[in-house]
Design an enzyme around this catalytic site. Sequence first.
Site, short mmCIF file in Angstrom:
data_model
loop_
_atom_site.label_atom_id
_atom_site.label_comp_id
_atom_site.label_asym_id
_atom_site.label_seq_id
_atom_site.Cartn_x
_atom_site.Cartn_y
_atom_site.Cartn_z
N MET A 1 47.56 -51.61 37.61
CA MET A 1 47.84 -51.64 39.05
C MET A 1 46.53 -52.03 39.72
O MET A 1 45.87 -51.23 40.38
CB MET A 1 48.34 -50.27 39.51
CG MET A 1 49.78 -50.02 39.11
SD MET A 1 50.19 -48.27 39.09
CE MET A 1 49.69 -47.88 37.42
N GLY B 1 51.15 -45.84 42.25
CA GLY B 1 49.92 -45.22 42.76
C GLY B 1 49.81 -43.74 42.44
O GLY B 1 48.71 -43.22 42.33
N PHE B 2 50.95 -43.09 42.28
CA PHE B 2 50.91 -41.64 42.06
C PHE B 2 52.02 -41.20 41.11
O PHE B 2 53.11 -41.79 41.12
CB PHE B 2 51.09 -40.89 43.39
CG PHE B 2 50.06 -41.27 44.41
CD1 PHE B 2 48.82 -40.62 44.45
CD2 PHE B 2 50.30 -42.29 45.32
CE1 PHE B 2 47.85 -40.99 45.38
CE2 PHE B 2 49.34 -42.66 46.26
CZ PHE B 2 48.11 -42.01 46.28
N GLY B 3 51.73 -40.17 40.34
CA GLY B 3 52.77 -39.54 39.53
C GLY B 3 53.52 -38.54 40.39
O GLY B 3 53.12 -38.25 41.53
N GLY B 4 54.60 -38.03 39.86
CA GLY B 4 55.31 -36.93 40.52
C GLY B 4 56.12 -37.29 41.74
O GLY B 4 56.48 -36.40 42.52
N ASP C 1 59.69 -47.04 35.27
CA ASP C 1 58.48 -46.25 35.49
C ASP C 1 58.51 -45.55 36.85
O ASP C 1 58.44 -46.20 37.90
CB ASP C 1 57.26 -47.20 35.40
CG ASP C 1 55.95 -46.45 35.42
OD1 ASP C 1 55.96 -45.21 35.33
OD2 ASP C 1 54.90 -47.13 35.50
N GLY C 2 58.58 -44.22 36.79
CA GLY C 2 58.49 -43.41 38.00
C GLY C 2 59.70 -42.50 38.21
O GLY C 2 60.83 -42.98 38.30
N SER D 1 53.54 -40.83 30.18
CA SER D 1 52.46 -41.40 30.99
C SER D 1 51.28 -40.44 30.99
O SER D 1 51.37 -39.31 31.49
CB SER D 1 52.93 -41.64 32.42
OG SER D 1 51.81 -42.00 33.19
N GLY E 1 56.02 -39.16 33.15
CA GLY E 1 54.73 -38.50 33.31
C GLY E 1 54.88 -37.03 33.58
O GLY E 1 54.86 -36.20 32.68
N SER E 2 55.11 -36.70 34.85
CA SER E 2 55.16 -35.28 35.21
C SER E 2 56.30 -34.54 34.54
O SER E 2 56.16 -33.36 34.21
CB SER E 2 55.21 -35.12 36.73
OG SER E 2 56.08 -36.05 37.29
N MET F 1 59.46 -50.70 38.70
CA MET F 1 58.91 -49.50 39.33
C MET F 1 60.03 -48.78 40.09
O MET F 1 60.64 -49.35 40.99
CB MET F 1 57.79 -49.85 40.31
CG MET F 1 56.52 -50.39 39.65
SD MET F 1 55.85 -49.36 38.33
CE MET F 1 55.55 -47.82 39.19
C1 DX5 Z 1 52.90 -44.60 38.99
C2 DX5 Z 1 52.65 -44.83 37.52
C3 DX5 Z 1 53.57 -44.09 36.65
C4 DX5 Z 1 53.45 -42.58 36.76
C5 DX5 Z 1 54.79 -42.00 36.45
O1 DX5 Z 1 52.18 -45.52 39.72
O2 DX5 Z 1 52.81 -46.21 37.20
O3 DX5 Z 1 53.44 -44.48 35.28
O4 DX5 Z 1 52.49 -42.05 35.91
O5 DX5 Z 1 54.74 -40.65 36.71
P1 DX5 Z 1 56.03 -39.77 36.95
O6 DX5 Z 1 56.86 -39.85 35.68
O7 DX5 Z 1 55.47 -38.42 37.20
O8 DX5 Z 1 56.75 -40.35 38.12
ZN ZN Z 2 52.92 -46.77 35.04
#
Ligand code: DX5
Ligand code: ZN
Length: 219
Positions: free
Chosen positions: A68, A142-145, A175-176, A8, A197-198, A137
């Site tokens: 989103m 809304g946020f990574g990490g 995802d997440g 991500s 992502g993170s 999800m």
């Molecule tokens: C969250 C995003 C994800 C996010 C995942 O709303 O849809 O794609 O980037 O990040 P991580 O892997 O850090 O949870």
């Molecule tokens: Zn995503």
Amino acid sequence: MSKLIAPSILAADFGNLQRDIEMVNNSEADWFHIDIMDGVFVPNISFGMPVLKAISKHANKTIDVHLMIVDPDRYIKSFAELGSNILTVHYEACTHLHRTLQAIKTEGMKAGVALNPHTSINVLEDTINDIDLVCIMSVNPGFGGQSFIENTYDKVKQLNDLITRKGASTLIEIDGGVTNKNAKALVNAGADVLVAGSFVFRSENQPNTIKDLKAIANS
Ligand code: DX5
Ligand code: ZN
């Protein structure tokens, strides 16, 4: 089919975006996962069209766009023109989901549907055969990490059952909060694509992290 890894870009270093895109290009990753947030559907704003345009210019793998945003129908054509290969909309943001899915396909993209953690798999009973990818999800969008929600495993199994029962060929994406700790269990439950992502971008050796995640998912 081998299990896919989709880093991500939300977690990339935006000051060095081209460098991070090249890292993904040269890694064992399969897709680019691109998170577009509007500050209305989710309590955060990520980035929009000009940044996606820049990403598309350098990315040489499938571009998987996760919208989103409210009323995504307004931008389907724009995302096709910007090089999206897969366009995922949120179930919760679409009043006429079936129509939205057809519109995405008409623009030559694969059509995805994302479900928030509170949304049951059952709502896809009548559309699953029209959906190329379901993004479950495993955090609130809304946020990574954020931390992975454990109930996700049950949802993956339920979705897998629905796909089998309906004879659909839908891919299951998670995802997440994906890490090397939950990747194998997610695949065992029926996941096909893991977004990370993170876990990827905060690691010291990013290509190795991707390689390890892919090896675990396919072990
Ligand atoms: C969250 C995003 C994800 C996010 C995942 O709303 O849809 O794609 O980037 O990040 P991580 O892997 O850090 O949870
Ligand atoms: Zn995503």
